[in-house]
Design a protein around this motif. Structure first.
Motif, short mmCIF file in Angstrom:
data_model
loop_
_atom_site.label_atom_id
_atom_site.label_comp_id
_atom_site.label_asym_id
_atom_site.label_seq_id
_atom_site.Cartn_x
_atom_site.Cartn_y
_atom_site.Cartn_z
N ALA A 78 7.20 -3.83 -6.84
CA ALA A 78 8.33 -4.40 -6.24
C ALA A 78 9.54 -4.36 -6.90
CB ALA A 78 8.00 -6.09 -5.75
N ILE A 79 9.60 -3.30 -8.01
CA ILE A 79 10.93 -3.34 -8.77
C ILE A 79 12.13 -3.14 -8.05
CG2 ILE A 79 10.77 -0.96 -9.29
CD1 ILE A 79 11.21 -2.70 -12.29
N GLU A 80 11.93 -2.46 -6.58
CA GLU A 80 13.13 -1.97 -6.12
C GLU A 80 13.39 -3.35 -4.85
OE1 GLU A 80 12.91 1.86 -4.69
OE2 GLU A 80 12.28 2.75 -6.59
N GLY A 81 12.56 -4.13 -4.77
CA GLY A 81 12.84 -5.13 -4.04
C GLY A 81 11.64 -5.54 -3.23
N PRO A 82 11.71 -6.62 -2.47
CA PRO A 82 10.73 -7.20 -1.66
C PRO A 82 9.97 -6.24 -0.71
CG PRO A 82 12.63 -8.30 -1.10
CD PRO A 82 12.89 -7.33 -2.25
N PHE A 83 8.64 -6.20 -0.41
CA PHE A 83 7.94 -5.51 0.53
C PHE A 83 6.97 -6.03 1.08
CE2 PHE A 83 5.58 -4.93 -3.50
CZ PHE A 83 4.25 -4.67 -3.05
N VAL A 84 6.48 -5.77 2.01
CA VAL A 84 5.19 -6.34 2.85
C VAL A 84 4.25 -5.40 3.54
CG1 VAL A 84 4.50 -7.86 4.84
CG2 VAL A 84 6.67 -8.34 3.56
N LEU A 85 2.93 -5.43 3.17
CA LEU A 85 1.88 -4.62 3.60
C LEU A 85 1.49 -5.10 4.79
CD1 LEU A 85 0.25 -3.57 0.20
CD2 LEU A 85 1.93 -2.08 1.79
N LEU A 86 1.48 -4.51 6.11
CA LEU A 86 1.02 -4.95 7.44
C LEU A 86 -0.36 -3.92 7.49
CD1 LEU A 86 4.01 -4.56 9.21
CD2 LEU A 86 3.33 -6.75 8.33
N CYS A 87 -1.44 -4.72 7.16
CA CYS A 87 -2.85 -4.05 7.48
C CYS A 87 -3.35 -4.47 8.67
CB CYS A 87 -3.64 -4.26 6.51
SG CYS A 87 -2.85 -3.89 4.61
N PHE A 88 -3.69 -3.45 9.60
CA PHE A 88 -4.57 -3.73 10.87
C PHE A 88 -5.83 -3.45 10.87
CE2 PHE A 88 0.09 -2.59 11.18
CZ PHE A 88 0.49 -3.74 11.84
N PRO A 89 -6.75 -3.92 11.55
CA PRO A 89 -8.16 -3.95 11.75
C PRO A 89 -8.61 -2.56 12.42
CG PRO A 89 -7.88 -5.65 13.13
CD PRO A 89 -6.36 -5.17 12.37
N GLU A 90 -7.69 -2.21 13.49
CA GLU A 90 -8.06 -1.04 14.27
C GLU A 90 -7.94 0.25 13.43
OE1 GLU A 90 -5.46 -3.03 15.14
OE2 GLU A 90 -6.32 -4.35 16.48
N GLU A 91 -9.01 1.27 13.74
CA GLU A 91 -8.86 2.58 13.11
C GLU A 91 -7.78 3.35 13.51
OE1 GLU A 91 -12.53 4.87 13.70
OE2 GLU A 91 -13.64 3.00 13.30
N HIS A 92 -7.22 3.34 14.78
CA HIS A 92 -6.08 4.03 15.26
C HIS A 92 -4.58 3.38 14.72
CE1 HIS A 92 -6.99 1.35 18.41
NE2 HIS A 92 -5.85 1.25 18.66
N ALA A 93 -4.71 2.30 14.03
CA ALA A 93 -3.48 1.82 13.67
C ALA A 93 -3.26 1.56 12.25
CB ALA A 93 -3.39 0.25 14.16
N PRO A 94 -2.47 2.69 11.72
CA PRO A 94 -2.38 2.74 10.27
C PRO A 94 -1.57 1.48 9.63
CG PRO A 94 -0.73 4.12 11.42
CD PRO A 94 -1.48 3.37 12.45
N ASP A 95 -1.97 1.44 8.46
CA ASP A 95 -1.23 0.27 7.71
C ASP A 95 0.12 0.82 7.54
OD1 ASP A 95 -3.79 -0.76 7.28
OD2 ASP A 95 -4.22 -0.37 5.26
N VAL A 96 1.15 -0.20 7.55
CA VAL A 96 2.53 0.06 7.50
C VAL A 96 2.85 -0.77 6.03
CG1 VAL A 96 4.68 -0.48 8.49
CG2 VAL A 96 2.60 0.17 9.79
N ALA A 97 3.97 -0.05 5.43
CA ALA A 97 4.64 -0.74 4.16
C ALA A 97 5.88 -0.83 4.84
CB ALA A 97 4.48 -0.22 3.07
#
Length: 79
Positions: free
Chosen positions: A41-60
């Motif tokens: 997080a040195i460059e600023g805040p971030f959120v990881l969005l993790c989804f249970p579905e196989e076809h939905a990739p995680d998003v940063a």
């Protein structure tokens, strides 16, 4: 904490505020040692969005000075 920003009175006020907030039952303040190297997080805040579905990739989701960024590539999310 070791890099003064804004002068002694500003640093003192910031440390007092951390102590005040840290006394809360749902707050944990962690300090990353220098030997650990750069934190994700040195460059600023971030959120990881993790989804249970196989076809939905995680998003940063990253907030930055130049705008917000949503990354879906595996390499960028892992970074």
């Amino acid at each position: 904490m070791r890099r003064p920003v804004g002068g002694p009175s500003t640093m003192r006020a910031q440390l007092r505020r951390l102590i005040e907030i840290g006394a809360g039952p749902n707050v944990a303040i962690r300090i990353v040692p220098f030997r650990t190297g750069a934190h994700a997080a040195i460059e600023g805040p971030f959120v990881l969005l993790c989804f249970p579905e196989e076809h939905a990739p995680d998003v940063a989701y990253v907030e930055g000075a130049m705008g917000d960024l949503y990354s879906e590539s595996v390499e960028e999310v892992q970074r």
